[in-house]
Design a protein around this motif. Structure first.
Motif, PDB file in Angstrom:
ATOM      1  N   SER A   1      52.395  55.003  34.079  1.00  0.00           N
ATOM      2  CA  SER A   1      51.362  55.959  33.225  1.00  0.00           C
ATOM      3  C   SER A   1      50.025  55.875  33.811  1.00  0.00           C
ATOM      4  N   MET A   2      48.918  56.928  33.587  1.00  0.00           N
ATOM      5  CA  MET A   2      47.698  56.696  33.990  1.00  0.00           C
ATOM      6  C   MET A   2      46.991  56.048  32.592  1.00  0.00           C
ATOM      7  N   GLY A   3      45.933  55.158  32.865  1.00  0.00           N
ATOM      8  CA  GLY A   3      45.227  54.572  31.939  1.00  0.00           C
ATOM      9  C   GLY A   3      43.849  55.031  31.976  1.00  0.00           C
ATOM     10  N   THR A   4      43.175  54.629  30.810  1.00  0.00           N
ATOM     11  CA  THR A   4      41.849  55.063  30.915  1.00  0.00           C
ATOM     12  C   THR A   4      40.614  54.275  31.519  1.00  0.00           C
ATOM     13  N   ALA A   5      39.466  54.377  31.750  1.00  0.00           N
ATOM     14  CA  ALA A   5      38.654  53.578  32.432  1.00  0.00           C
ATOM     15  C   ALA A   5      38.583  52.046  31.618  1.00  0.00           C
ATOM     16  N   GLY A   6      38.802  51.097  32.130  1.00  0.00           N
ATOM     17  CA  GLY A   6      38.456  49.625  31.290  1.00  0.00           C
ATOM     18  C   GLY A   6      39.993  49.177  30.776  1.00  0.00           C
ATOM     19  N   SER A   7      40.826  50.075  30.784  1.00  0.00           N
ATOM     20  CA  SER A   7      42.224  49.767  30.079  1.00  0.00           C
ATOM     21  C   SER A   7      42.867  48.617  30.653  1.00  0.00           C
ATOM     22  N   VAL A   8      42.860  48.210  31.977  1.00  0.00           N
ATOM     23  CA  VAL A   8      43.443  47.101  32.451  1.00  0.00           C
ATOM     24  C   VAL A   8      42.391  46.270  33.427  1.00  0.00           C
ATOM     25  N   ALA A   9      41.330  46.836  33.636  1.00  0.00           N
ATOM     26  CA  ALA A   9      40.320  45.986  34.452  1.00  0.00           C
ATOM     27  C   ALA A   9      39.805  44.629  33.865  1.00  0.00           C
ATOM     28  N   TRP A  10      40.143  44.563  32.492  1.00  0.00           N
ATOM     29  CA  TRP A  10      39.524  43.250  32.094  1.00  0.00           C
ATOM     30  C   TRP A  10      40.599  42.292  32.510  1.00  0.00           C
ATOM     31  N   ASN A  11      41.743  42.435  32.976  1.00  0.00           N
ATOM     32  CA  ASN A  11      42.576  41.606  33.145  1.00  0.00           C
ATOM     33  C   ASN A  11      42.681  41.200  34.604  1.00  0.00           C
ATOM     34  N   PHE A  12      41.499  41.568  35.325  1.00  0.00           N
ATOM     35  CA  PHE A  12      40.991  41.200  36.625  1.00  0.00           C
ATOM     36  C   PHE A  12      39.909  40.887  37.057  1.00  0.00           C
ATOM     37  N   GLU A  13      39.730  40.009  38.142  1.00  0.00           N
ATOM     38  CA  GLU A  13      38.332  39.576  38.357  1.00  0.00           C
ATOM     39  C   GLU A  13      38.238  39.636  39.881  1.00  0.00           C
ATOM     40  N   ARG A  14      36.902  39.790  40.357  1.00  0.00           N
ATOM     41  CA  ARG A  14      36.464  40.335  41.858  1.00  0.00           C
ATOM     42  C   ARG A  14      36.526  38.862  42.380  1.00  0.00           C
TER      43      ARG A  14
END
Length: 251
Positions: A123-136
């Motif tokens: 499913s598509m998420g919203t902006a920021g919905s999973v980004a918190w769980n990744f780091e550059r």
């Protein structure tokens, strides 16, 4: 520091898929265009452009094609205008997915990415919905046999964060801002560096212990990765040893 990384295995598998794609050259050209657009056409002053050029040359993209791509990015030549879009979503068992794209038509790309996710258990998420769980992170790919202990020592001395060795060579993970300096230091040590890129690395992972679910997750990953407008796909799944063995037997 760790000698082996499950994420590196996923990334390595992705690289193997990339090498088979007929549209890989076009993706590299898009990378050059957007890098030149954002940071200028001088690779000496634009780290992102330099990394894109290294990847394009490694893939044997002709020099005149590279030159035209740079000029299109800086506006010296007219051409299609691309924008960067990042999609966040979910896969099987709540696996977090980040999908980076370069597109000339977001009204085409967005519904296509959503459809791929929804038709394959995601499913598509919203902006920021999973980004918190990744780091550059910066990622440096080394080709060929390496002495793991020696590489780890050399990488630490150069300022790297992590080292992962695989069958074809190794991946060195760094702070993005230090990636090119660390690459230069490793090349001076005699290592054959074939790629540098900024990647997303998951902070936590979802373990899939069912082989059928694993196959579905890989199918979703590969469908996203094969989309013409998609540059990179990142996900936080890993498999149990039993599932890895089952998947290996499929190949």
């Amino acid at each position: 520091m760790s000698g082996h990384s499950k994420w590196a295995n996923i990334k390595h598998r992705k690289a193997a898929q990339d090498s088979k794609k007929g549209n890989e050259r076009q993706k590299l050209i898009k990378m050059i265009i957007i890098a030149a657009k954002e940071g200028g056409g001088d690779p000496g002053m634009n780290v992102r452009l330099k990394a894109a050029l290294d990847r394009a040359r490694a893939a044997s993209v002709p020099n005149d094609t590279i030159t035209r791509a740079i000029k299109r990015g800086t506006g010296e030549l007219e051409g299609v205008s691309y924008e960067e879009l990042t999609y966040e979503g979910y896969g099987i068992d709540g696996v977090a997915i980040i999908c980076e794209s370069l597109t000339d038509n977001r009204n085409r790309t967005t519904p296509e990415i959503r459809a791929i996710l929804e038709r394959n258990g995601g499913s598509m998420g919203t902006a920021g919905s999973v980004a918190w769980n990744f780091e550059r992170k910066g990622s440096i790919t080394i080709e060929g046999a390496v002495d793991e202990d020696q590489l780890m020592e050399d990488a630490i001395d150069a300022g790297a964060d992590d080292v992962a060795v695989n069958e074809e060579g190794a991946t060195v993970t760094t702070d993005p801002s230090a990636m090119m300096d660390i690459r230069e230091a490793l090349e001076k040590k005699g290592y054959k560096v074939t790629d540098t890129e900024n990647i997303f690395v998951p902070k936590t992972t979802v373990t899939i212990s069912d082989a059928e679910k694993a196959r579905k997750m890989l199918k979703l990953f590969d469908l996203l990765d094969s989309h013409d407008d998609v540059q990179n796909v990142y996900a936080n799944f890993e498999f149990t040893d039993e599932v890895n063995e089952a998947i290996a037997n499929d190949d």
